[in-house]
Design a protein around this motif. Structure first.
Motif: not given
Length: 274
Positions: A264-269, A271-272
């Motif tokens: 999830l953290k990699r996906l959030r990064d 997207l940003e």
């Protein structure tokens, strides 16, 4: 028609020169002739019909110490009387009725202990007193004391101690010998009573401890202590320095290894970054 306005009655004004009661609750109990036990921060007063019949304080030796310390009464005789009665005043009454001691000697010792403990019981307090009514006690054969007499004597003792040495720190602190190098000691002769107190100053004992060790009234010991302080022979020990605070370790940030959270953290990064 003439209207005459009558001025309202003047409010009563307390005479500031009149001595204030040390304990308004105790004064009220005396006025209503109450019977029971008044519990205060530094001691207990037993009342019967509004009069003080007994007083106890952890800061003052009891009548048992005053009677047995110097051989006035054998310790075994007091223990036998105490085992047969519910408390010290009843034990003293039993000794009085049995004729073990002369009446005058026992009555005098009883009053000495009462005034001594009463002085501490009426000390300024940070907590309110509590009174427990009890209609079973009565005025016994030992002398009782009017409340006003106990308060008057307590005030007289406070003034005496203040004149001798105004700082009350030595009344409860461990006592130490004053440093001779300080040069405060005056050429004032030490009386035998004061010498007995001075010989027991060891940096650990308080004035109350010394009074019990000597079998003397605590107030009289305070008088000797303050005179010794004024003469430069004794001083209260400095209060112990507070312990340094224990350092609190910084919080440990735990790194999670949960693969779902990491994804999830990699996906959030990602997207940003778009």
């Amino acid at each position: 028609m003439t209207v005459v306005r009558t001025p309202p009655p003047a409010l009563p004004v307390r005479d500031k020169r009149a001595p204030r009661a040390l304990s308004p609750m105790l004064t009220r109990l005396a006025e209503e002739r109450a019977t029971g036990v008044l519990v205060r921060e530094h001691g207990v007063l037993h009342l019967a019909e509004g009069r003080v019949v007994h007083a106890e304080s952890p800061l003052a030796p009891g009548i048992d110490v005053l009677l047995t310390a110097h051989g006035t009464l054998a310790g075994a005789a007091w223990q036998q009387a105490a085992a047969r009665t519910p408390g010290p005043p009843h034990a003293a009454e039993l000794l009085l009725r049995s004729g073990v001691l002369p009446t005058g000697a026992l009555e005098l010792c009883h009053l000495d202990a009462l005034y001594d403990a009463g002085y501490f019981a009426l000390a300024p307090s940070s907590t309110p007193g509590r009174f427990r009514y009890d209609h079973t006690p009565r005025l016994g054969p030992l002398p009782s004391v009017p409340v006003v007499a106990l308060e008057r004597e307590t005030l007289r003792r406070r003034l005496l101690l203040h004149r001798l040495w105004p700082d009350p720190a030595a009344d409860s602190a461990p006592l130490i010998r004053a440093d001779p190098a300080a040069g405060r000691a005056r050429a004032v002769p030490v009386t035998p009573r004061q010498r007995a107190v001075l010989d027991r100053v060891d940096g650990v004992r308080t004035a109350t401890d010394i009074a019990r060790n000597l079998g003397r009234q605590a107030f009289h010991t305070l008088v000797d202590v303050r005179r010794l302080i004024a003469a430069g022979h004794v001083a209260p020990a400095a209060p112990a320095a507070p312990a340094p605070p224990v350092p609190v370790p910084p919080p440990v940030h735990q790194v999670t290894t949960d693969p779902d959270i990491a994804l999830l953290k990699r996906l959030r990064d990602a997207l940003e970054a778009l």
